[in-house]
Design a protein around this motif. Structure first.
Motif, short mmCIF file in Angstrom:
data_model
loop_
_atom_site.label_atom_id
_atom_site.label_comp_id
_atom_site.label_asym_id
_atom_site.label_seq_id
_atom_site.Cartn_x
_atom_site.Cartn_y
_atom_site.Cartn_z
N ALA A 1 -0.71 33.01 -13.47
CA ALA A 1 -1.66 32.40 -14.41
C ALA A 1 -0.97 31.35 -15.28
O ALA A 1 0.21 31.46 -15.59
CB ALA A 1 -2.27 33.48 -15.30
N ALA B 1 -1.92 38.41 -14.16
CA ALA B 1 -1.31 37.16 -14.64
C ALA B 1 0.03 36.92 -13.95
O ALA B 1 0.33 35.79 -13.55
CB ALA B 1 -1.13 37.21 -16.15
N VAL C 1 -3.19 33.09 -20.62
CA VAL C 1 -3.79 34.42 -20.70
C VAL C 1 -4.48 34.53 -22.05
O VAL C 1 -3.92 34.11 -23.07
CB VAL C 1 -2.71 35.51 -20.56
#
Ligand code: IP8
Length: 248
Positions: free
Chosen positions: A165, A160, A168
């Motif tokens: 990202a 991540a 998550v």
């Protein structure tokens, strides 16, 4: 395009009481969720060990702290995880998801202090080419210790932060981070929000790793949602089931 990193806990996709047994209904629901996510954005999947990895890890005396130089034992753990990974990949392929494996044993390592080095070229290029990379908890070479276990949660944090990202998801059998009364804490923006329930700021791994997990997730630049299987479709729909951990 947005990027979601989704961890499927081993207890969600396997029957934890029966060695090397897939929980077919759990895996089907999880694979449906990944297929929906993959329709509208980029997804990286990470799955845990469940009744595949943990059983072999215990048999060979390997943990995230205790390493082994016994290659046969290390392979036994890795091979079990590859069998589970194949089952996850097959379930995704059955739903038209272009899923490919990334095996942490071959991709990364741990430094002497335990920090994880996970080069991301394979995962990143797969994403760019429209694939869904599927990683898993594994054994991994560990400087000074032989090989130790890397958990899916550690992989999620590396992925991540390294891939940037947007969201998550951590789907396990607990419905979220629980307070001292056993109720789900809806939002954690600082460790103090959950310190009582997690055993205080000095706690490390005594509460099943939740304190350490919350600290790592708070340090991410993206919101992390901790939820149970019943929250999977809400997460896919962009909602906030369970607990959202959002560092400020
Ligand atoms: O279930 C552990 O991964 P986790 C993987 O995410 C092995 O902690 C090999 C036991």
């Amino acid at each position: 395009m947005s990027l979601v990193v989704l961890k499927l806990g081993g207890s969600v996709v396997t029957d934890k009481d029966e060695p090397e047994t897939v929980d077919e209904a759990g895996l089907a629901a999880a694979a449906d969720a990944v297929a929906t996510l993959a329709e509208s954005g980029r997804v990286v999947v990470v799955h845990g060990g469940g009744s595949f990895g943990h059983h072999h890890a215990a048999e060979h005396g390997v943990s995230s702290e205790t390493g082994s130089h016994d290659a046969r034992g290390v392979r036994a753990i890795h091979d079990a995880m590859k069998r589970l990974n194949d089952a996850v990949l097959d379930a995704l392929a059955d739903r038209g998801v272009a899923a490919l494996p990334v095996h942490p044993l071959s991709a990364g390592a741990r430094e002497t202090d335990g920090s994880l080095l996970l080069p991301l070229a394979a995962t990143e290029t797969m994403l760019d080419e429209g694939f869904v990379p599927v990683l898993h908890g594994d054994v991994i070479a560990h400087a000074g210790k032989g090989a130790t276990i890397v958990s899916g949660d550690d992989l999620v944090v590396s992925l991540a932060s390294g891939l940037g990202a947007d969201r998550v998801g951590l789907c396990s059998t607990v419905p979220g981070v629980l307070d001292a009364d056993g109720d789900v804490i809806p939002e954690i923006t600082a460790f103090a929000d959950a310190a009582d329930a997690l055993g205080g700021s000095d706690s490390t791994d005594v509460t099943g790793g939740m304190a350490a997990k919350v600290r790592k997730l708070l340090a991410l630049g993206a919101p992390a949602h901790v939820f149970g299987p019943e929250g999977l479709s809400a997460f896919v729909a962009g909602e906030s089931p369970g607990t959202v951990i959002r560092g400020e």
